[in-house]
Design an enzyme around this catalytic site. Structure first.
Site, PDB file in Angstrom:
ATOM      1  N   ASN A  32       0.937  -1.207  -0.119  1.00  0.00           N
ATOM      2  CA  ASN A  32       0.073   0.114   0.064  1.00  0.00           C
ATOM      3  C   ASN A  32       0.789   1.240  -0.297  1.00  0.00           C
ATOM      4  N   ASP A  58      -3.955  -2.991  -0.160  1.00  0.00           N
ATOM      5  CA  ASP A  58      -3.890  -2.953   1.192  1.00  0.00           C
ATOM      6  C   ASP A  58      -4.200  -4.279   1.799  1.00  0.00           C
ATOM      7  N   PHE A  80       5.683  -9.693   4.465  1.00  0.00           N
ATOM      8  CA  PHE A  80       6.496  -8.409   4.963  1.00  0.00           C
ATOM      9  C   PHE A  80       5.578  -7.621   5.486  1.00  0.00           C
ATOM     10  N   SER A 124      10.041 -11.395  14.523  1.00  0.00           N
ATOM     11  CA  SER A 124      11.393 -10.607  14.950  1.00  0.00           C
ATOM     12  C   SER A 124      11.673 -11.080  16.247  1.00  0.00           C
ATOM     13  N   TYR A 148       3.671  -3.617  18.915  1.00  0.00           N
ATOM     14  CA  TYR A 148       4.638  -4.116  17.823  1.00  0.00           C
ATOM     15  C   TYR A 148       4.707  -5.685  18.027  1.00  0.00           C
ATOM     16  N   LYS A 152       3.380  -9.262  16.312  1.00  0.00           N
ATOM     17  CA  LYS A 152       4.283 -10.427  15.886  1.00  0.00           C
ATOM     18  C   LYS A 152       3.905 -12.014  16.617  1.00  0.00           C
ATOM     19  N   PHE A 177      16.821 -11.036  13.172  1.00  0.00           N
ATOM     20  CA  PHE A 177      17.548 -10.126  14.210  1.00  0.00           C
ATOM     21  C   PHE A 177      17.560  -8.612  13.834  1.00  0.00           C
ATOM     22  N   ASN A 197      14.335   5.700  14.230  1.00  0.00           N
ATOM     23  CA  ASN A 197      14.545   5.061  15.394  1.00  0.00           C
ATOM     24  C   ASN A 197      15.629   4.321  15.822  1.00  0.00           C
ATOM     25  N   ARG A 230      23.750  -6.120  19.951  1.00  0.00           N
ATOM     26  CA  ARG A 230      22.719  -6.650  19.146  1.00  0.00           C
ATOM     27  C   ARG A 230      23.465  -7.475  18.076  1.00  0.00           C
ATOM     28  N   ARG A 293      17.134   3.817  26.849  1.00  0.00           N
ATOM     29  CA  ARG A 293      15.901   3.966  25.942  1.00  0.00           C
ATOM     30  C   ARG A 293      14.822   2.859  26.725  1.00  0.00           C
TER      31      ARG A 293
HETATM   32  P1  NAD Z   1       9.153  -1.633   5.717  1.00  0.00           P
HETATM   33  O1  NAD Z   1       8.259  -0.656   6.295  1.00  0.00           O
HETATM   34  O2  NAD Z   1      10.400  -1.022   5.033  1.00  0.00           O
HETATM   35  O3  NAD Z   1       8.337  -2.532   4.733  1.00  0.00           O
HETATM   36  C1  NAD Z   1       6.970  -2.857   5.079  1.00  0.00           C
HETATM   37  C2  NAD Z   1       6.044  -2.654   3.907  1.00  0.00           C
HETATM   38  O4  NAD Z   1       4.732  -3.025   4.209  1.00  0.00           O
HETATM   39  C3  NAD Z   1       6.221  -1.132   3.466  1.00  0.00           C
HETATM   40  O5  NAD Z   1       6.601  -1.245   2.024  1.00  0.00           O
HETATM   41  C4  NAD Z   1       4.723  -0.850   3.673  1.00  0.00           C
HETATM   42  O6  NAD Z   1       4.550   0.188   2.857  1.00  0.00           O
HETATM   43  C5  NAD Z   1       4.013  -2.077   3.571  1.00  0.00           C
HETATM   44  N1  NAD Z   1       2.732  -2.232   4.247  1.00  0.00           N
HETATM   45  C6  NAD Z   1       2.641  -1.613   5.425  1.00  0.00           C
HETATM   46  N2  NAD Z   1       1.172  -1.887   5.878  1.00  0.00           N
HETATM   47  C7  NAD Z   1       0.759  -2.357   4.746  1.00  0.00           C
HETATM   48  C8  NAD Z   1      -0.753  -3.104   4.613  1.00  0.00           C
HETATM   49  N3  NAD Z   1      -1.488  -2.931   5.470  1.00  0.00           N
HETATM   50  N4  NAD Z   1      -1.019  -3.516   3.365  1.00  0.00           N
HETATM   51  C9  NAD Z   1       0.036  -3.432   2.172  1.00  0.00           C
HETATM   52  N5  NAD Z   1       1.176  -3.167   2.431  1.00  0.00           N
HETATM   53  C10 NAD Z   1       1.752  -2.626   3.666  1.00  0.00           C
HETATM   54  O7  NAD Z   1       9.739  -2.508   6.731  1.00  0.00           O
HETATM   55  P2  NAD Z   1      10.780  -3.478   6.565  1.00  0.00           P
HETATM   56  O8  NAD Z   1      12.171  -3.245   7.577  1.00  0.00           O
HETATM   57  O9  NAD Z   1      11.074  -3.855   5.381  1.00  0.00           O
HETATM   58  O10 NAD Z   1      10.343  -4.981   7.280  1.00  0.00           O
HETATM   59  C11 NAD Z   1       9.442  -5.806   6.567  1.00  0.00           C
HETATM   60  C12 NAD Z   1       9.015  -6.789   7.830  1.00  0.00           C
HETATM   61  O11 NAD Z   1       9.871  -7.356   8.491  1.00  0.00           O
HETATM   62  C13 NAD Z   1       7.790  -6.286   8.720  1.00  0.00           C
HETATM   63  O12 NAD Z   1       6.636  -7.184   9.049  1.00  0.00           O
HETATM   64  C14 NAD Z   1       8.655  -6.101  10.004  1.00  0.00           C
HETATM   65  O13 NAD Z   1       7.700  -6.012  11.293  1.00  0.00           O
HETATM   66  C15 NAD Z   1       9.526  -7.141   9.980  1.00  0.00           C
HETATM   67  N6  NAD Z   1      10.732  -6.872  10.652  1.00  0.00           N
HETATM   68  C16 NAD Z   1      11.501  -6.194  10.605  1.00  0.00           C
HETATM   69  C17 NAD Z   1      12.657  -5.654  11.133  1.00  0.00           C
HETATM   70  C18 NAD Z   1      13.649  -4.675  10.926  1.00  0.00           C
HETATM   71  O14 NAD Z   1      14.550  -4.101  11.691  1.00  0.00           O
HETATM   72  N7  NAD Z   1      13.559  -3.941   9.579  1.00  0.00           N
HETATM   73  C19 NAD Z   1      13.056  -6.764  12.292  1.00  0.00           C
HETATM   74  C20 NAD Z   1      12.296  -7.817  12.446  1.00  0.00           C
HETATM   75  C21 NAD Z   1      11.049  -7.838  11.641  1.00  0.00           C
HETATM   76  C1  UD1 Z   2      14.395  -2.236  17.773  1.00  0.00           C
HETATM   77  C2  UD1 Z   2      13.009  -2.575  18.501  1.00  0.00           C
HETATM   78  C3  UD1 Z   2      12.915  -4.193  18.177  1.00  0.00           C
HETATM   79  C4  UD1 Z   2      12.692  -4.431  16.632  1.00  0.00           C
HETATM   80  C5  UD1 Z   2      14.023  -4.022  16.031  1.00  0.00           C
HETATM   81  C6  UD1 Z   2      14.134  -4.093  14.725  1.00  0.00           C
HETATM   82  C7  UD1 Z   2      13.097  -1.363  20.418  1.00  0.00           C
HETATM   83  C8  UD1 Z   2      12.900  -1.250  21.839  1.00  0.00           C
HETATM   84  N1  UD1 Z   2      13.173  -2.397  19.811  1.00  0.00           N
HETATM   85  O1  UD1 Z   2      15.355  -3.293  18.156  1.00  0.00           O
HETATM   86  O2  UD1 Z   2      11.495  -4.340  18.745  1.00  0.00           O
HETATM   87  O3  UD1 Z   2      12.271  -5.623  16.380  1.00  0.00           O
HETATM   88  O4  UD1 Z   2      14.400  -2.636  16.352  1.00  0.00           O
HETATM   89  O5  UD1 Z   2      13.247  -3.110  13.927  1.00  0.00           O
HETATM   90  O6  UD1 Z   2      12.556  -0.347  19.754  1.00  0.00           O
HETATM   91  N2  UD1 Z   2      20.431   2.970  20.211  1.00  0.00           N
HETATM   92  C9  UD1 Z   2      21.251   3.944  20.242  1.00  0.00           C
HETATM   93  N3  UD1 Z   2      20.832   5.108  19.903  1.00  0.00           N
HETATM   94  C10 UD1 Z   2      20.023   5.219  18.888  1.00  0.00           C
HETATM   95  C11 UD1 Z   2      19.227   3.987  18.489  1.00  0.00           C
HETATM   96  C12 UD1 Z   2      19.577   2.925  18.894  1.00  0.00           C
HETATM   97  O7  UD1 Z   2      22.048   3.896  21.337  1.00  0.00           O
HETATM   98  O8  UD1 Z   2      19.502   6.392  18.334  1.00  0.00           O
HETATM   99  C13 UD1 Z   2      21.116   1.580  20.572  1.00  0.00           C
HETATM  100  C14 UD1 Z   2      19.720   0.744  21.291  1.00  0.00           C
HETATM  101  O9  UD1 Z   2      19.661   1.143  22.479  1.00  0.00           O
HETATM  102  C15 UD1 Z   2      20.244  -0.701  20.995  1.00  0.00           C
HETATM  103  C16 UD1 Z   2      20.970  -0.523  19.685  1.00  0.00           C
HETATM  104  O10 UD1 Z   2      21.360   0.663  19.342  1.00  0.00           O
HETATM  105  O11 UD1 Z   2      21.175  -1.086  22.059  1.00  0.00           O
HETATM  106  C17 UD1 Z   2      20.135  -1.092  18.621  1.00  0.00           C
HETATM  107  O12 UD1 Z   2      19.013  -0.522  18.622  1.00  0.00           O
HETATM  108  P1  UD1 Z   2      17.815  -0.430  17.347  1.00  0.00           P
HETATM  109  O13 UD1 Z   2      18.526  -0.352  16.126  1.00  0.00           O
HETATM  110  O14 UD1 Z   2      16.726   0.375  17.654  1.00  0.00           O
HETATM  111  O15 UD1 Z   2      17.213  -2.029  17.492  1.00  0.00           O
HETATM  112  P2  UD1 Z   2      16.828  -2.749  18.612  1.00  0.00           P
HETATM  113  O16 UD1 Z   2      16.401  -1.856  19.776  1.00  0.00           O
HETATM  114  O17 UD1 Z   2      17.615  -4.045  18.998  1.00  0.00           O
END
Ligand code: NAD
Ligand code: UD1
Length: 343
Positions: A32, A58, A80, A124, A148, A152, A177, A197, A230, A293
């Site tokens: 979407n 969507d 995804f 995740s 969030y 999952k 991870f 973030n 991490r 945090r």
């Molecule tokens: P992303 O936001 O880049 O990709 C998610 C995509 O889904 C986006 O393109 C968004 O437009 C689309 N989307 C969201 N809601 C939708 C809906 N209702 N219908 C259709 N499309 C929709 O995120 P990503 O980092 O590529 O993550 C992909 C998946 O992996 C997610 O489910 C996320 O929770 C999971 N995940 C991500 C991380 C990470 O750190 N990036 C870690 C663990 C799990």
């Molecule tokens: C975060 C999410 C987790 C999600 C993952 C992948 C939180 C609490 N957890 O994990 O649920 O699955 O992202 O999307 O948000 N850090 C800093 N400064 C920053 C940002 C991060 O010091 O500005 C530190 C954090 O404290 C951590 C490490 O960097 O120790 C990694 O952080 P981040 O990239 O946000 O990932 P997670 O917290 O592991």
């Protein structure tokens, strides 16, 4: 073989489209665009020389899904699509449960109606909560501290229940991870719509001069240097894990439902990440150590051996490649996929 890739225009999805195309699969992207741009898919075409079918839609829209399943002979779904910002999920729980949980249930019921029985789900490491020990194996207890993570866990449980009722389904729960890095071309990468973030895009933003300095969240954890540890995994390695998961379905080499960690097995601290990125970019990364945090844990890394044993997957790219490729993407595209403003 056609693979429906929900969320395929996003960060991990776009990299997975490349891995699918390279392995001879045909991705059909359904997204979407709430957190992505079709420019990512144009770039996938530039990289692979192959066009991608894109459907804007969507996952909460049953009719749109039925239409896709009617028009295309889909072998499997890689799911995804979802929202992923932990902080936002605390503020907007209904949005997160609606988008992620209701969206997934709507997708699975469309699959059931249309007799599509293979699905790979993006879970995740967040489902492990604050693990008692590391490395983390798949049998560790699960828990969650935010909507969030809650979404999952619920979707995993829904899929386990579907398997109990329909043991002929093929279901892979992949627990990622910390995905970082970008395609080595520098053409696609992570493009946060707001202030990042997550650590890696934040560091990259400081290196490119868009952000002033990194706040290191906590310097008093019981880790190598007091900062959080991490398991960072290169997104290209992660993308290949999805191809391995599909091939395991094809070869019938796995149980019809399985759960695997996709990580490297190695943990790095925040300060180690800063040092590595400095080296890759040649830029200074200003940082200051601040309070912890809320919700963060000290240390989290995978035991990835089950993925190797079960689906023959392991991560190959190290920290240097993760930083080099992030830097290439960030320095070539300082505004991500947004067009450079002339103002
Ligand atoms: P992303 O936001 O880049 O990709 C998610 C995509 O889904 C986006 O393109 C968004 O437009 C689309 N989307 C969201 N809601 C939708 C809906 N209702 N219908 C259709 N499309 C929709 O995120 P990503 O980092 O590529 O993550 C992909 C998946 O992996 C997610 O489910 C996320 O929770 C999971 N995940 C991500 C991380 C990470 O750190 N990036 C870690 C663990 C799990
Ligand atoms: C975060 C999410 C987790 C999600 C993952 C992948 C939180 C609490 N957890 O994990 O649920 O699955 O992202 O999307 O948000 N850090 C800093 N400064 C920053 C940002 C991060 O010091 O500005 C530190 C954090 O404290 C951590 C490490 O960097 O120790 C990694 O952080 P981040 O990239 O946000 O990932 P997670 O917290 O592991």
């Amino acid at each position: 073989m056609k693979i429906l890739v929900t969320g395929g225009a996003g960060y991990i999805g776009s990299h997975t489209c490349i891995a699918l195309l390279n392995a001879g699969f045909t991705p059909i992207v359904f997204d979407n665009l709430s957190n992505s741009s079709t420019i990512a898919l144009d770039r996938v075409t530039e990289i692979t020389g192959k066009k991608i079918t894109f459907i804007k839609g969507d996952v909460r829209d049953a009719e749109a899904l039925d239409k896709v399943f009617n028009q295309h002979d889909i072998y499997a779904v890689i799911h995804f699509a979802g929202l992923k910002a932990v902080g936002e999920s605390v503020e907007k729980p209904i949005l997160y449960y609606d988008n992620n949980v209701s969206g997934s249930i709507n997708l699975f019921s469309a699959m059931e109606r249309n007799k599509i029985t293979r699905v790979i789900f993006s879970s995740s490491a967040t489902v492990y909560g604050d693990p008692a020990t590391v490395p983390i194996t798949e049998d560790f207890p699960t828990s969650t501290t935010n909507p969030y993570g809650g979404s999952k866990l619920i979707i995993e449980e829904v899929l386990r229940n579907i398997y109990t009722a329909h043991p002929e389904w093929n279901i892979a729960l992949l627990r990622y991870f910390n995905p970082v890095g970008a395609h080595e071309s520098g053409l696609i990468g992570e493009d946060p719509s707001d202030i990042p973030n997550n650590l890696m895009p934040y560091i990259a933003g400081v290196a490119v001069g868009k952000l002033k300095q990194l706040s290191v969240f906590g310097g008093d954890y019981d880790t190598i240097d007091g900062t959080g540890v991490r398991d960072y995994i290169h997104v290209v390695d992660l993308a290949k894990g999805h191809v391995k998961a599909l091939q395991a379905f094809e070869n019938k080499s796995v149980d019809n439902l399985y759960t695997v960690n996709l990580g490297t097995g190695k943990g790095y601290s925040v300060l180690e990440m800063v040092e590595a990125f400095k080296k890759a970019s040649g830029k200074d990364i200003a940082y200051t150590i601040t309070a912890r945090r809320a919700g963060d844990i000290a240390c989290c890394y995978a035991d990835p051996s089950y993925a190797k044993h079960l689906i023959g997957w392991e991560a190959n790219k190290g920290l240097q490649a993760m930083c080099d490729d992030t830097w290439k993407w960030q320095s070539n595209n300082p505004n991500g996929y947004k067009e450079v403003s002339n103002n």
